[in-house]
Design an enzyme around this catalytic site. Sequence first.
Site, PDB file in Angstrom:
ATOM      1  N   PRO A 195       0.816  -1.223   0.000  1.00 54.04           N
ATOM      2  CG  PRO A 195      -0.241  -1.199   2.090  1.00 54.04           C
ATOM      3  CD  PRO A 195       0.692  -1.989   1.236  1.00 54.04           C
ATOM      4  CG  ASP A 196      -0.593   4.747  -2.195  1.00 51.56           C
ATOM      5  OD1 ASP A 196      -1.464   4.486  -1.346  1.00 51.56           O
ATOM      6  OD2 ASP A 196      -0.864   5.271  -3.290  1.00 51.56           O
ATOM      7  CG  PHE A 197       2.599   6.773   3.212  1.00 46.74           C
ATOM      8  CD1 PHE A 197       2.541   5.446   3.578  1.00 46.74           C
ATOM      9  CD2 PHE A 197       3.657   7.540   3.681  1.00 46.74           C
ATOM     10  CE1 PHE A 197       3.507   4.867   4.391  1.00 46.74           C
ATOM     11  CE2 PHE A 197       4.638   6.981   4.499  1.00 46.74           C
ATOM     12  CZ  PHE A 197       4.570   5.648   4.847  1.00 46.74           C
ATOM     13  NE  ARG A 198       1.226  12.466   1.787  1.00 41.51           N
ATOM     14  CZ  ARG A 198       2.417  11.909   2.001  1.00 41.51           C
ATOM     15  NH1 ARG A 198       2.874  10.971   1.184  1.00 41.51           N
ATOM     16  NH2 ARG A 198       3.153  12.271   3.027  1.00 41.51           N
ATOM     17  CG  ASN A 240       8.725   3.132  -3.612  1.00 39.71           C
ATOM     18  OD1 ASN A 240       8.158   4.057  -3.041  1.00 39.71           O
ATOM     19  ND2 ASN A 240       8.263   2.539  -4.678  1.00 39.71           N
ATOM     20  CG  ASP A 245       9.592  -1.391  -2.580  1.00 40.35           C
ATOM     21  OD1 ASP A 245      10.550  -1.241  -3.363  1.00 40.35           O
ATOM     22  OD2 ASP A 245       8.441  -0.963  -2.823  1.00 40.35           O
ATOM     23  CG  HIS A 298      12.726   8.597   1.319  1.00 39.95           C
ATOM     24  ND1 HIS A 298      11.426   8.839   0.975  1.00 39.95           N
ATOM     25  CD2 HIS A 298      13.349   9.812   1.294  1.00 39.95           C
ATOM     26  CE1 HIS A 298      11.252  10.132   0.744  1.00 39.95           C
ATOM     27  NE2 HIS A 298      12.408  10.740   0.913  1.00 39.95           N
ATOM     28  CB  CYS A 349      24.200  -2.420  15.801  1.00 43.22           C
ATOM     29  SG  CYS A 349      24.490  -1.962  17.519  1.00 43.22           S
TER      30      CYS A 349
HETATM   31  P1  NAD Z   1       2.277   8.701  -1.636  1.00 47.55           P
HETATM   32  O1  NAD Z   1       1.580   7.593  -0.929  1.00 47.55           O
HETATM   33  O2  NAD Z   1       2.276  10.030  -1.013  1.00 47.55           O
HETATM   34  O3  NAD Z   1       1.636   8.873  -3.078  1.00 47.55           O
HETATM   35  C1  NAD Z   1       1.474   7.791  -3.942  1.00 47.55           C
HETATM   36  C2  NAD Z   1       0.848   8.322  -5.233  1.00 47.55           C
HETATM   37  O4  NAD Z   1       0.842   7.253  -6.174  1.00 47.55           O
HETATM   38  C3  NAD Z   1      -0.580   8.801  -5.063  1.00 47.55           C
HETATM   39  O5  NAD Z   1      -0.663  10.121  -5.567  1.00 47.55           O
HETATM   40  C4  NAD Z   1      -1.414   7.813  -5.928  1.00 47.55           C
HETATM   41  O6  NAD Z   1      -2.414   8.476  -6.643  1.00 47.55           O
HETATM   42  C5  NAD Z   1      -0.394   7.245  -6.861  1.00 47.55           C
HETATM   43  N1  NAD Z   1      -0.607   5.845  -7.221  1.00 47.55           N
HETATM   44  C6  NAD Z   1      -0.837   4.796  -6.396  1.00 47.55           C
HETATM   45  N2  NAD Z   1      -0.852   3.639  -7.081  1.00 47.55           N
HETATM   46  C7  NAD Z   1      -0.678   3.979  -8.397  1.00 47.55           C
HETATM   47  C8  NAD Z   1      -0.615   3.228  -9.598  1.00 47.55           C
HETATM   48  N3  NAD Z   1      -0.720   1.888  -9.610  1.00 47.55           N
HETATM   49  N4  NAD Z   1      -0.421   3.899 -10.755  1.00 47.55           N
HETATM   50  C9  NAD Z   1      -0.317   5.261 -10.778  1.00 47.55           C
HETATM   51  N5  NAD Z   1      -0.367   6.020  -9.667  1.00 47.55           N
HETATM   52  C10 NAD Z   1      -0.529   5.379  -8.488  1.00 47.55           C
HETATM   53  O7  NAD Z   1       3.747   8.162  -1.936  1.00 47.55           O
HETATM   54  P2  NAD Z   1       5.141   8.972  -2.026  1.00 47.55           P
HETATM   55  O8  NAD Z   1       4.961  10.200  -2.819  1.00 47.55           O
HETATM   56  O9  NAD Z   1       6.157   7.975  -2.418  1.00 47.55           O
HETATM   57  O10 NAD Z   1       5.431   9.437  -0.531  1.00 47.55           O
HETATM   58  C11 NAD Z   1       5.293   8.502   0.511  1.00 47.55           C
HETATM   59  C12 NAD Z   1       6.505   8.191   1.340  1.00 47.55           C
HETATM   60  O11 NAD Z   1       6.272   6.932   1.929  1.00 47.55           O
HETATM   61  C13 NAD Z   1       7.780   8.027   0.581  1.00 47.55           C
HETATM   62  O12 NAD Z   1       8.732   8.736   1.268  1.00 47.55           O
HETATM   63  C14 NAD Z   1       8.120   6.539   0.637  1.00 47.55           C
HETATM   64  O13 NAD Z   1       9.442   6.376   1.123  1.00 47.55           O
HETATM   65  C15 NAD Z   1       7.245   5.953   1.691  1.00 47.55           C
HETATM   66  N6  NAD Z   1       6.580   4.678   1.325  1.00 47.55           N
HETATM   67  C16 NAD Z   1       7.263   3.716   0.644  1.00 47.55           C
HETATM   68  C17 NAD Z   1       6.627   2.534   0.283  1.00 47.55           C
HETATM   69  C18 NAD Z   1       7.425   1.482  -0.481  1.00 47.55           C
HETATM   70  O14 NAD Z   1       8.637   1.401  -0.332  1.00 47.55           O
HETATM   71  N7  NAD Z   1       6.784   0.685  -1.327  1.00 47.55           N
HETATM   72  C19 NAD Z   1       5.297   2.324   0.602  1.00 47.55           C
HETATM   73  C20 NAD Z   1       4.605   3.333   1.321  1.00 47.55           C
HETATM   74  C21 NAD Z   1       5.268   4.506   1.657  1.00 47.55           C
HETATM   75 ZN    ZN Z   2      25.922  -3.663  18.100  1.00 47.01          ZN
END
Ligand code: NAD
Ligand code: ZN
Length: 247
Positions: free
Chosen positions: A37-40, A108, A110, A125, A133
């Site tokens: 899952p994403d955040f927003r 990301n 991941d 990030h 440690c």
């Molecule tokens: P965000 O959650 O703020 O935004 C994600 C954006 O991607 C949204 O605007 C959404 O509309 C769009 N989106 C989602 N799925 C999509 C798809 N399949 N196709 C097209 N658009 C799509 O994410 P952000 O801007 O990366 O900021 C969030 C922070 O959280 C980052 O700093 C990141 O490090 C971290 N994070 C990382 C992961 C990961 O590593 N997979 C997951 C969650 C959060």
């Molecule tokens: Zn140690």
Amino acid sequence: MENKTQGSAKILSELIRDAKRIVFLGGAGVSTESGIPDFRGSGGLYTEQASIPPEVILSHTFFLNRTEEFYRFYREKMLFPDARPNEAHKALAQLEKMGKLTAVLTQNIDGLHQAAGSKRVIELHGSVLRNHCVDCGRAYPLPFILKSEGVPLCPSCGGIVKPDVVLYEEPLNDRDLVDAERAITGADLLIVGGTSLTVNPAAGLVLWFQGGKFVIINRDPTPYDGMADYIFREPIGKLLGEAVSAL
Ligand code: NAD
Ligand code: ZN
């Protein structure tokens, strides 16, 4: 053979065909089609009814003061060891192999770009795959965190084993930022995708672009939409996959 690529994928494919130094800047939306899952976005962590917002839990202050709760959230919401690269990660790795893409800049944590075969990846990030440690500096892989309970402690010295992930309030690695700025400055096609472009300084990197075409692939609007030459609101894996296979 007839080219069946339609609409957006056709346009994107042509932009990619004309480019020589593509840079991709992405975020959590790149991995939603891998089940993370994403955040927003819709279904993102920010849409859940949580008593404490994720950016508070994932902050340096919270890590220091409420370490056990930090790790509970982190294990449950940030670790997806079974996730596999999707068509977006694979298409970008393919573009690098073809000599068209110079760098993937990702927010990301991941590791899925590298899992897809990308070599030049700047992890702005950090990564959940690396942990250290805080006292003796010894390195630990992800399985160490997965197998641990509560606050993971270093077997050598008893210090806390902290993920190499940039928490809110923590600075990004200077070297990574300089490399990312340089890559964007030298690009002739900038593709930004799967990011709300709201987390700085990563989002502000787009301001370094001086090249030809700026493309955004994102479901929801971003603060930089006005700068883009093309905006595609489609699932990024599907669109990039189709565009690259039509090259
Ligand atoms: P965000 O959650 O703020 O935004 C994600 C954006 O991607 C949204 O605007 C959404 O509309 C769009 N989106 C989602 N799925 C999509 C798809 N399949 N196709 C097209 N658009 C799509 O994410 P952000 O801007 O990366 O900021 C969030 C922070 O959280 C980052 O700093 C990141 O490090 C971290 N994070 C990382 C992961 C990961 O590593 N997979 C997951 C969650 C959060
Ligand atoms: Zn140690």
